[in-house]
Design an enzyme around this catalytic site. Structure first.
Site, PDB file in Angstrom:
ATOM      1  N   LYS A  64       0.920  -1.272  -0.206  1.00 27.99           N
ATOM      2  CA  LYS A  64      -0.009  -0.064   0.218  1.00 27.99           C
ATOM      3  C   LYS A  64       0.891   1.239  -0.107  1.00 27.99           C
ATOM      4  CE  LYS A  64      -4.351  -1.696   1.559  1.00 27.99           C
ATOM      5  NZ  LYS A  64      -5.639  -1.625   2.563  1.00 27.99           N
ATOM      6  N   LYS A  89      -5.777  -9.724  -6.298  1.00 32.51           N
ATOM      7  CA  LYS A  89      -7.087  -9.962  -5.516  1.00 32.51           C
ATOM      8  C   LYS A  89      -8.135  -8.958  -5.769  1.00 32.51           C
ATOM      9  CE  LYS A  89      -6.217  -7.334  -1.238  1.00 32.51           C
ATOM     10  NZ  LYS A  89      -5.838  -7.228   0.124  1.00 32.51           N
ATOM     11  N   LYS A 146     -11.333  -2.966  -3.040  1.00 32.08           N
ATOM     12  CA  LYS A 146     -12.070  -1.734  -3.202  1.00 32.08           C
ATOM     13  C   LYS A 146     -11.144  -0.546  -3.762  1.00 32.08           C
ATOM     14  CE  LYS A 146     -13.364  -2.676   1.176  1.00 32.08           C
ATOM     15  NZ  LYS A 146     -13.674  -2.258   2.710  1.00 32.08           N
TER      16      LYS A 146
HETATM   17  P1  TYM Z   1     -10.613  -4.916   4.615  1.00 24.24           P
HETATM   18  O1  TYM Z   1     -11.893  -3.813   4.779  1.00 24.24           O
HETATM   19  O2  TYM Z   1      -9.622  -4.688   3.686  1.00 24.24           O
HETATM   20  O3  TYM Z   1     -11.594  -6.279   4.373  1.00 24.24           O
HETATM   21  C1  TYM Z   1     -12.764  -6.819   5.046  1.00 24.24           C
HETATM   22  C2  TYM Z   1     -12.662  -8.214   5.179  1.00 24.24           C
HETATM   23  O4  TYM Z   1     -12.745  -8.855   3.993  1.00 24.24           O
HETATM   24  C3  TYM Z   1     -11.691  -9.520   3.440  1.00 24.24           C
HETATM   25  N1  TYM Z   1     -11.238  -9.474   1.966  1.00 24.24           N
HETATM   26  C4  TYM Z   1     -11.393 -10.737   1.111  1.00 24.24           C
HETATM   27  N2  TYM Z   1     -11.481 -11.822   1.229  1.00 24.24           N
HETATM   28  C5  TYM Z   1     -11.350 -12.594   0.341  1.00 24.24           C
HETATM   29  N3  TYM Z   1     -10.859 -12.101  -0.932  1.00 24.24           N
HETATM   30  C6  TYM Z   1     -10.843 -10.793  -1.109  1.00 24.24           C
HETATM   31  N4  TYM Z   1     -10.382 -10.534  -2.381  1.00 24.24           N
HETATM   32  C7  TYM Z   1     -11.020  -9.824  -0.002  1.00 24.24           C
HETATM   33  N5  TYM Z   1     -10.823  -8.627   0.138  1.00 24.24           N
HETATM   34  C8  TYM Z   1     -11.469  -8.319   1.636  1.00 24.24           C
HETATM   35  C9  TYM Z   1     -10.506  -9.296   4.276  1.00 24.24           C
HETATM   36  O5  TYM Z   1      -9.476 -10.295   4.355  1.00 24.24           O
HETATM   37  C10 TYM Z   1     -11.349  -8.893   5.537  1.00 24.24           C
HETATM   38  O6  TYM Z   1     -11.598 -10.079   6.250  1.00 24.24           O
HETATM   39  N6  TYM Z   1      -7.740  -4.509   8.343  1.00 24.24           N
HETATM   40  C11 TYM Z   1      -8.622  -4.888   8.197  1.00 24.24           C
HETATM   41  C12 TYM Z   1      -9.948  -4.350   8.747  1.00 24.24           C
HETATM   42  C13 TYM Z   1      -9.616  -4.506  10.311  1.00 24.24           C
HETATM   43  C14 TYM Z   1      -9.679  -5.956  11.046  1.00 24.24           C
HETATM   44  C15 TYM Z   1      -9.552  -5.550  12.303  1.00 24.24           C
HETATM   45  C16 TYM Z   1     -10.141  -7.200  10.742  1.00 24.24           C
HETATM   46  C17 TYM Z   1      -9.275  -3.594  11.361  1.00 24.24           C
HETATM   47  N7  TYM Z   1      -9.013  -4.185  12.443  1.00 24.24           N
HETATM   48  C18 TYM Z   1      -9.303  -6.572  13.212  1.00 24.24           C
HETATM   49  C19 TYM Z   1      -9.867  -8.213  11.509  1.00 24.24           C
HETATM   50  C20 TYM Z   1      -9.809  -7.872  12.910  1.00 24.24           C
HETATM   51  C21 TYM Z   1      -9.016  -4.751   6.510  1.00 24.24           C
HETATM   52  O7  TYM Z   1      -8.542  -3.705   5.970  1.00 24.24           O
HETATM   53  O8  TYM Z   1      -9.971  -5.359   6.077  1.00 24.24           O
END
Ligand code: TYM
Length: 331
Positions: free
Chosen positions: A110, A194, A197
């Site tokens: 990133k 992957k 967003k």
């Molecule tokens: P974020 O917002 O990018 O994504 C949310 C959840 O969706 C999953 N995900 C995917 N799974 C499969 N294939 C994909 N292409 C894909 N894109 C996204 C992510 O793995 C996630 O589970 N840092 C985290 C948010 C967060 C968090 C936490 C998660 C903040 N604190 C504590 C767990 C525990 C994030 O940016 O997810």
């Protein structure tokens, strides 16, 4: 067993979020105590409009509820409404090591080429993520594969803290990752990237707000290869885009890849794509209708987030108090 997980309220909920995380959260809320939050403080690591972030928090809450998260069963909140997250983050950032954060692949991806210009928040964000789960003594953190490294970091921080201060305060959480394609849904235009967003082209992902025609067009235009579909998963090796589409079908219909291929062996994507578009529309269209309705009811969304934050604070406060005591920040 306590389940905690979060999602950033940036942009739309997409199929990767749904299959990798949200639909699995929905199943877990019937089995155990769950807390799900909107990681709005994480969203500050990406430059954006403040007014947009404010809107996104409500919209993402609506998207979670439309997807089946029930605020009567799960605690739903925004983590900025629970100040204990940021407070614990500071304490944990004195436990986490630079070397550990330097290894985080998501920061490398990133921050791009100019690391000097990246924000400190982007670099230390995995420590906030550790605070997010350690505050509640989460045992299981359901996430997609891309978050595994961050949850492993949270485990390392928990164990080092307990060890350094000779306490048994934090539980080391387990990353709980789905099987098959759900763990990592790939872009519709490039099977090696992957679905995300942040990808520039909207044609790479299916959003929860896409209407039926848009879903059908995106699947029709998804990149594939000219080979017919094989009879089993082995035959998809080296065919990343084909594997992704078949995997999406499998995850959507709760089957494994071999079962899906059983229906399409020897056929090309001309036959498979319309079937996939139909399956997606059948699954997503009721979710979208609910989302569009819920989004309008901002008073109800605010009230859900307020009572979620209150419940979360009650759980978080004793852990933070113990952490402060352990490090000497209390009388
Ligand atoms: P974020 O917002 O990018 O994504 C949310 C959840 O969706 C999953 N995900 C995917 N799974 C499969 N294939 C994909 N292409 C894909 N894109 C996204 C992510 O793995 C996630 O589970 N840092 C985290 C948010 C967060 C968090 C936490 C998660 C903040 N604190 C504590 C767990 C525990 C994030 O940016 O997810």
């Amino acid at each position: 067993m306590r389940v905690v997980s979060g999602i950033q309220p940036t942009g739309d909920l997409h199929l990767g979020n749904l299959l990798g995380a949200i639909l699995r959260w929905v199943k877990m809320q019937d089995e155990t105590e769950c807390l799900f939050f909107l990681a709005d403080m994480h969203a500050l690591t990406i430059e954006g409009e403040p007014a947009q972030l404010r809107r996104n928090v409500r919209e993402m809450a609506a998207a979670l509820i439309a997807s089946g998260i029930d605020p009567e069963k799960s605690t739903v909140f925004a983590h900025s409404h629970v100040p204990e997250h940021a407070e614990l983050q500071w304490i944990l950032s004195c436990t986490a090591r630079m070397g550990w954060l330097n290894r985080m692949t998501q920061f490398k991806a990133k921050s791009g080429k100019n690391k000097e210009a990246a924000s400190v928040g982007l670099f230390t964000y995995p420590v906030l993520q550790a605070a997010d789960v350690l505050l509640y003594n989460a045992t299981h953190v359901p996430v997609g594969d891309d978050q595994k490294q961050h949850i492993e970091l949270a485990r390392d921080i928990a164990m080092k803290f307990n060890n350094d201060f000779n306490v048994e305060l934090f539980t080391a959480p387990e990353p709980y990752i789905g099987g098959g394609t759900a763990a990592r849904v790939m872009s519709l235009r490039d099977g090696t990237e992957k679905m995300s967003k942040s990808a520039e082209s909207d044609m790479t992902r299916i959003n929860l707000t896409d209407d039926d025609d848009t879903i059908a067009t995106k699947i029709k235009k998804a990149r594939t290869d000219p080979e017919p579909l094989p009879g089993n998963a082995e035959g998809l090796e080296g065919r990343a885009e084909a594997r992704n589409l078949v995997g999406i079908m499998a995850a959507l219909t709760d089957r494994d890849i071999d079962e899906v291929l059983g229906d399409f062996e020897g056929q090309g994507f001309g036959a498979f794509k319309p079937a996939l578009a139909d399956a997606l529309i059948a699954r997503l269209s009721p979710l979208r209708s609910r989302l569009l309705e819920l989004r309008e009811d901002t008073a109800q969304l605010d009230s859900i987030l307020d009572s979620g934050a209150q419940k979360a604070r009650e759980l978080a406060a004793p852990t933070l108090a113990e952490a402060k005591k352990a490090v000497g920040l209390s009388r």
